[in-house]
Design an enzyme around this catalytic site. Structure first.
Site, short mmCIF file in Angstrom:
data_model
loop_
_atom_site.label_atom_id
_atom_site.label_comp_id
_atom_site.label_asym_id
_atom_site.label_seq_id
_atom_site.Cartn_x
_atom_site.Cartn_y
_atom_site.Cartn_z
N GLU A 173 0.87 -1.19 0.06
CA GLU A 173 0.11 0.11 0.06
C GLU A 173 0.87 1.45 -0.10
O GLU A 173 0.58 2.31 -0.51
CB GLU A 173 -0.86 -0.14 1.29
CG GLU A 173 -1.98 -0.97 1.20
CD GLU A 173 -2.76 -1.13 -0.02
OE1 GLU A 173 -3.17 0.14 -0.35
OE2 GLU A 173 -2.88 -2.12 -0.57
N TRP A 184 2.08 1.71 -3.41
CA TRP A 184 0.87 2.46 -4.38
C TRP A 184 0.85 3.94 -4.08
O TRP A 184 1.01 4.63 -5.14
CB TRP A 184 -0.52 2.04 -3.88
CG TRP A 184 -1.11 0.81 -4.40
CD1 TRP A 184 -1.20 -0.66 -4.05
CD2 TRP A 184 -1.91 0.83 -5.97
NE1 TRP A 184 -1.65 -1.35 -5.02
CE2 TRP A 184 -1.93 -0.55 -6.04
CE3 TRP A 184 -1.75 1.69 -6.95
CZ2 TRP A 184 -2.51 -1.10 -7.31
CZ3 TRP A 184 -2.34 1.31 -8.26
CH2 TRP A 184 -2.72 -0.04 -8.27
N TRP A 216 -20.76 11.24 -19.55
CA TRP A 216 -21.29 11.21 -18.19
C TRP A 216 -22.60 12.03 -18.08
O TRP A 216 -22.82 12.60 -18.90
CB TRP A 216 -20.21 12.13 -17.34
CG TRP A 216 -18.73 11.65 -17.42
CD1 TRP A 216 -17.78 12.35 -18.08
CD2 TRP A 216 -18.09 10.67 -16.67
NE1 TRP A 216 -16.51 11.55 -17.90
CE2 TRP A 216 -16.78 10.49 -17.02
CE3 TRP A 216 -18.81 9.42 -16.06
CZ2 TRP A 216 -16.16 9.32 -16.46
CZ3 TRP A 216 -17.80 8.18 -15.58
CH2 TRP A 216 -16.77 8.19 -16.01
N ASN A 227 -11.10 2.48 3.70
CA ASN A 227 -10.65 2.34 2.06
C ASN A 227 -11.33 1.81 1.16
O ASN A 227 -12.00 1.66 0.02
CB ASN A 227 -9.14 1.88 2.06
CG ASN A 227 -8.64 2.03 0.72
OD1 ASN A 227 -8.39 3.14 0.04
ND2 ASN A 227 -8.17 0.79 0.05
N TRP A 240 -16.14 11.31 -12.65
CA TRP A 240 -15.33 10.96 -11.45
C TRP A 240 -14.56 12.36 -10.87
O TRP A 240 -14.25 12.27 -9.81
CB TRP A 240 -14.17 10.00 -12.06
CG TRP A 240 -13.01 10.60 -13.29
CD1 TRP A 240 -13.39 10.27 -14.36
CD2 TRP A 240 -12.04 11.13 -12.90
NE1 TRP A 240 -12.29 11.27 -14.97
CE2 TRP A 240 -11.51 11.80 -14.21
CE3 TRP A 240 -11.40 11.95 -11.78
CZ2 TRP A 240 -10.43 12.42 -14.45
CZ3 TRP A 240 -10.15 12.56 -11.95
CH2 TRP A 240 -9.57 12.81 -13.26
N TRP A 267 -9.46 7.74 -7.94
CA TRP A 267 -10.77 7.80 -8.65
C TRP A 267 -10.66 7.41 -10.12
O TRP A 267 -11.67 7.15 -10.63
CB TRP A 267 -10.93 9.29 -8.37
CG TRP A 267 -11.92 9.48 -7.11
CD1 TRP A 267 -11.49 9.85 -5.90
CD2 TRP A 267 -13.38 9.44 -7.26
NE1 TRP A 267 -12.60 9.93 -4.96
CE2 TRP A 267 -13.88 9.48 -5.73
CE3 TRP A 267 -14.41 8.88 -7.96
CZ2 TRP A 267 -14.77 9.53 -5.12
CZ3 TRP A 267 -15.46 8.84 -7.42
CH2 TRP A 267 -15.99 9.17 -6.06
#
Length: 478
Positions: A287, A290, A320, A355, A373, A396
């Site tokens: 993590e 990331w 969208w 998360n 988004w 996102w």
């Protein structure tokens, strides 16, 4: 006092593992005239810039509280903290220069940051200081491995996480980099620190509340929390991290966000306190990688800073929906899908969200409501205490399938199935959506928060037909 060094603090509110501060102190200590030298620290209060950058009030408040703690730490090193007040980034260079001239500063020291708007500000500062004949020293301290240093065999940046993480780990082992200690105290200085004003704009006062019980300010609190996590929870992290009603995550992200704790210190903490021989290949270290991955992308692909998708060829085919009523229902936790609404209620109440639930709510907004988004990313930035531009942007775009190493277009989280898998007893959703709070020893009562809605009344009806919207989304993405 002559030949003053000026150290500029931003989202790196710590004295340990701070390359700019450490280097400035070393330069003073190594000087033949060290008695004639000193260090001043500086931080900028920029209320309008915080608003422009969608900084949440809870994050700003946490930053200010940690600035107070930093001031005390610096006092122990005989380093005063001065403040400049600049509404936006455009005013910061001149404000810094004015302070530098006031104290006869010979050189400015600061650590780099990843976002483009911060880099542009820093380039303007560097250019102005050089024009005035004042040295400017910049360092990489936010990243463990500098952007551009982890490349594939063709010498190009990785666009997929798994090979990046493998290469990152290999390079980290070779680098043998550990966190820097705090510098030694300097000779006392006659310069007084500034008082941090109670009313700092942005609709905040210094006494405004955030959850101090969960996130007490200061590096000592952060390191105690890191040690406790590694000793008590690290072993079970991979098994428990997806269950929002349990204490399975480190909850260190707010400290990382404002730089009270560095990623390098987190890795060193695991190494020091964990009995797991394979700690370096653990999910928690993954993590942290990331976090590195998204920062590398932000620097190497600067168009992402301008809210552009990493994969524009995919987004240009998505229509969208721009449905304000559905977006507001999502924002207010009134979609009629319990785990989505519980997550949004938790965010609104505490400034934090688990998360796993972040992924569920993001997937719901982008894949099922088919809302842009960027709307969700900005809403998260405006409310999260641990808001981090690079990680938030990357997450996102991943959820919307328009980012690097994004979720496959057909991966759409089923909110009912997600609730069954990760909140089977309904502990998390009941905590946020019901008046009757469940009694369970595994419940993460700290992160669920103390302040709960008093009466939410009847649950709203689902605002969409899940099966129909999933089918439409897959057809559109295909």
């Amino acid at each position: 006092m002559k030949n003053i060094k000026l150290v500029w603090f931003r989202n790196d509110l710590r004295t340990r593992d701070h390359r700019a501060l450490y280097s400035a102190c070393e330069h003073v200590a190594q000087s033949a005239n060290s008695a004639e030298m000193g260090i001043i620290a500086v931080a900028a209060i920029s209320s309008k810039q915080w608003m422009l950058q969608d900084e949440s009030k809870s994050r700003v408040q946490f930053w200010l509280a940690n600035l107070h703690s930093l001031k005390d730490e610096l006092a122990g090193l005989n380093i005063p903290l001065k403040l400049i007040h600049a509404e936006t980034n455009q005013e910061i260079p001149q404000q810094l220069l004015r302070l530098a001239k006031q104290y006869n500063v010979a050189a400015l020291y600061f650590n780099d940051e990843a976002p483009e708007y911060e880099q542009q500000r820093d380039q303007q500062v560097e250019q102005l200081f050089h024009q005035q004949g004042i040295g400017c020293h910049r360092y990489e301290a936010d990243l463990v491995l500098p952007a551009g240093s982890v490349l594939n065999q063709q010498g190009l940046p990785y666009k997929v996480f798994t090979p990046f993480s493998k290469a990152w780990r290999q390079q980290f082992i070779l680098s043998e980099q550990g966190p820097l200690p705090a510098p030694q105290p300097l000779l006392s200085t006659v310069i007084e620190s500034d008082n941090i004003p109670e009313d700092i704009g942005y609709g905040l006062r210094l006494g405004a509340d955030w959850n101090k019980q969960i996130w007490p300010a200061g590096t000592e609190s952060a390191h105690r929390k890191l040690q406790q996590f590694v000793l008590d929870q690290f072993t079970d992290y991979s098994q428990l991290r997806d269950f929002p009603a349990q204490t399975g995550t480190s909850s260190l992200s707010p400290y990382l966000s404002v730089g009270v704790l560095s990623a390098r210190q987190c890795i060193a903490g695991v190494q020091a306190y964990s009995d797991d021989p394979d700690w370096f290949y653990s999910q928690w270290v993954t993590e942290l990688i990331w976090r590195e991955f998204y920062r590398h992308l932000l620097i190497l692909f600067p168009e992402m800073n301008r809210w552009k998708p990493f994969k524009p060829d995919i987004e240009k085919k998505i229509a969208w929906q721009h449905d304000q009523a559905k977006f507001e229902a999502w924002c207010n936790g009134e979609t009629g899908f319990d785990i989505v609404d519980a997550g949004m209620k938790q965010l609104l109440e505490t400034g934090w969200m688990h998360n796993r639930v972040r992924m569920i709510t993001a997937s719901f907004l982008t894949k099922l409501l088919r809302q842009d988004w960027r709307l969700g990313a900005r809403f998260f930035m405006q409310h999260l205490i641990d808001a981090d531009f690079a990680s938030n942007l990357g997450g996102w775009q991943w959820s919307a399938s328009v980012g690097a190493d994004a979720a496959p277009y057909f991966r759409i989280f089923n909110p009912m199935r997600q609730a069954d898998r990760f909140d089977a007893k309904g502990l998390y959703t009941k905590q946020w959506l019901d008046l009757d709070h469940p009694d369970d020893s595994n419940m993460n009562t700290d992160l669920l928060g103390d302040a709960l809605p008093s009466d939410l009344g009847q649950r709203p009806q689902p605002i969409i037909d899940y099966a129909a919207e999933r089918r439409r989304s897959i057809e559109e993405y295909q």
